[in-house]
Design a protein around this motif. Structure first.
Motif, mmCIF file in Angstrom:
data_model
loop_
_atom_site.group_PDB
_atom_site.id
_atom_site.type_symbol
_atom_site.label_atom_id
_atom_site.label_comp_id
_atom_site.label_asym_id
_atom_site.label_seq_id
_atom_site.Cartn_x
_atom_site.Cartn_y
_atom_site.Cartn_z
ATOM 1 N N VAL A 119 41.157 34.993 29.940
ATOM 2 C CA VAL A 119 40.766 34.367 31.214
ATOM 3 C C VAL A 119 41.095 35.294 32.377
ATOM 4 O O VAL A 119 40.314 35.407 33.333
ATOM 5 N N THR A 120 42.222 36.000 32.307
ATOM 6 C CA THR A 120 42.570 36.960 33.347
ATOM 7 C C THR A 120 41.543 38.093 33.398
ATOM 8 O O THR A 120 41.131 38.519 34.485
ATOM 9 N N TYR A 126 34.851 39.192 37.090
ATOM 10 C CA TYR A 126 34.121 38.426 38.107
ATOM 11 C C TYR A 126 34.363 39.016 39.488
ATOM 12 O O TYR A 126 33.439 39.174 40.285
ATOM 13 N N GLU A 127 35.601 39.353 39.792
ATOM 14 C CA GLU A 127 35.933 39.904 41.105
ATOM 15 C C GLU A 127 35.303 41.279 41.312
ATOM 16 O O GLU A 127 34.928 41.628 42.425
ATOM 17 N N ALA A 128 35.207 42.063 40.246
ATOM 18 C CA ALA A 128 34.675 43.419 40.380
ATOM 19 C C ALA A 128 33.157 43.460 40.416
ATOM 20 O O ALA A 128 32.580 44.370 41.022
ATOM 21 N N THR A 129 32.501 42.504 39.779
ATOM 22 C CA THR A 129 31.043 42.580 39.670
ATOM 23 C C THR A 129 30.292 41.651 40.615
ATOM 24 O O THR A 129 29.146 41.948 40.951
ATOM 25 N N ALA A 130 30.879 40.550 41.016
ATOM 26 C CA ALA A 130 30.164 39.609 41.884
ATOM 27 C C ALA A 130 30.150 40.141 43.323
ATOM 28 O O ALA A 130 31.183 40.560 43.840
ATOM 29 N N PRO A 131 28.987 40.132 43.943
ATOM 30 C CA PRO A 131 28.939 40.539 45.350
ATOM 31 C C PRO A 131 29.770 39.592 46.210
ATOM 32 O O PRO A 131 29.892 38.398 45.912
ATOM 33 N N ARG A 132 30.351 40.126 47.242
ATOM 34 C CA ARG A 132 31.231 39.334 48.098
ATOM 35 C C ARG A 132 30.509 38.097 48.658
ATOM 36 O O ARG A 132 31.117 37.046 48.849
ATOM 37 N N LYS A 133 29.231 38.222 48.880
ATOM 38 C CA LYS A 133 28.451 37.131 49.460
ATOM 39 C C LYS A 133 28.312 35.947 48.512
ATOM 40 O O LYS A 133 28.194 34.803 48.944
ATOM 41 N N TYR A 134 28.350 36.180 47.190
ATOM 42 C CA TYR A 134 28.084 35.127 46.215
ATOM 43 C C TYR A 134 29.330 34.646 45.476
ATOM 44 O O TYR A 134 29.208 33.908 44.507
ATOM 45 N N ARG A 135 30.493 35.051 45.895
ATOM 46 C CA ARG A 135 31.723 34.601 45.240
ATOM 47 C C ARG A 135 32.029 33.155 45.626
ATOM 48 O O ARG A 135 31.715 32.703 46.715
ATOM 49 N N THR A 194 44.169 29.572 38.154
ATOM 50 C CA THR A 194 45.106 28.530 37.734
ATOM 51 C C THR A 194 45.162 28.415 36.216
ATOM 52 O O THR A 194 46.244 28.324 35.629
ATOM 53 N N VAL A 195 44.004 28.433 35.573
ATOM 54 C CA VAL A 195 43.963 28.340 34.107
ATOM 55 C C VAL A 195 44.669 29.537 33.476
ATOM 56 O O VAL A 195 45.478 29.387 32.554
ATOM 57 N N ALA A 196 44.399 30.729 33.985
ATOM 58 C CA ALA A 196 45.057 31.928 33.463
ATOM 59 C C ALA A 196 46.564 31.855 33.671
ATOM 60 O O ALA A 196 47.341 32.195 32.770
ATOM 61 N N SER A 197 46.976 31.396 34.822
ATOM 62 C CA SER A 197 48.403 31.300 35.125
ATOM 63 C C SER A 197 49.112 30.302 34.209
ATOM 64 O O SER A 197 50.215 30.576 33.719
ATOM 65 N N VAL A 198 48.482 29.169 33.962
ATOM 66 C CA VAL A 198 49.089 28.153 33.092
ATOM 67 C C VAL A 198 49.226 28.675 31.666
ATOM 68 O O VAL A 198 50.291 28.564 31.043
ATOM 69 N N PHE A 199 48.159 29.280 31.145
ATOM 70 C CA PHE A 199 48.231 29.789 29.772
ATOM 71 C C PHE A 199 49.230 30.935 29.642
ATOM 72 O O PHE A 199 49.978 31.004 28.663
ATOM 73 N N LEU A 200 49.255 31.854 30.615
ATOM 74 C CA LEU A 200 50.208 32.956 30.542
ATOM 75 C C LEU A 200 51.645 32.457 30.719
ATOM 76 O O LEU A 200 52.569 32.979 30.084
ATOM 77 N N GLY A 201 51.838 31.447 31.552
ATOM 78 C CA GLY A 201 53.174 30.894 31.741
ATOM 79 C C GLY A 201 53.707 30.217 30.498
ATOM 80 O O GLY A 201 54.832 30.487 30.055
ATOM 81 N N PHE A 202 52.900 29.339 29.903
ATOM 82 C CA PHE A 202 53.348 28.675 28.679
ATOM 83 C C PHE A 202 53.426 29.649 27.504
ATOM 84 O O PHE A 202 54.293 29.516 26.642
ATOM 85 N N GLY A 203 52.519 30.618 27.468
ATOM 86 C CA GLY A 203 52.602 31.640 26.426
ATOM 87 C C GLY A 203 53.884 32.442 26.521
ATOM 88 O O GLY A 203 54.533 32.732 25.511
ATOM 89 N N SER A 204 54.287 32.782 27.738
ATOM 90 C CA SER A 204 55.552 33.504 27.933
ATOM 91 C C SER A 204 56.740 32.633 27.549
ATOM 92 O O SER A 204 57.705 33.124 26.951
ATOM 93 N N LEU A 205 56.669 31.361 27.878
ATOM 94 C CA LEU A 205 57.742 30.440 27.506
ATOM 95 C C LEU A 205 57.893 30.370 25.991
ATOM 96 O O LEU A 205 59.012 30.501 25.466
#
Length: 78
Positions: A31-32, A38-47, A57-68
């Motif tokens: 997810v990260t 997404y950040e590198a390829t999407a034009p700033r206008k269409y983000r 948020t999803v990446a943070s939750v999975f990485l946090g619980f995975g680290s735990l």
């Protein structure tokens, strides 16, 4: 009379810690990676701010619980 106290136990069996750590960290890293792509390829206008917040948020939750679970699997009880 005082009631006898129950010992605190994990809702997840100890044998599942390494498996949960691997799967949650893998999902979090995928997810990260999709967030960075997404950040590198999407034009700033269409983000979309909502998509960025949800993905982060999803990446943070999975990485946090995975680290735990990785810490728990290695014997560091937090």
């Amino acid at each position: 009379m005082a009631q006898s106290a129950k010992p605190i136990s994990s809702p997840v069996p100890d044998a599942w810690y390494p498996t949960l750590a691997v799967f949650m960290l893998a999902i979090g890293l995928v997810v990260t990676a999709s967030f960075f792509i997404y950040e590198a390829t999407a034009p700033r206008k269409y983000r979309s701010l909502a998509k960025e917040l949800v993905t982060g948020t999803v990446a943070s939750v999975f990485l946090g619980f995975g680290s735990l679970f990785l810490l728990l699997a290695s014997g560091v009880y937090v």
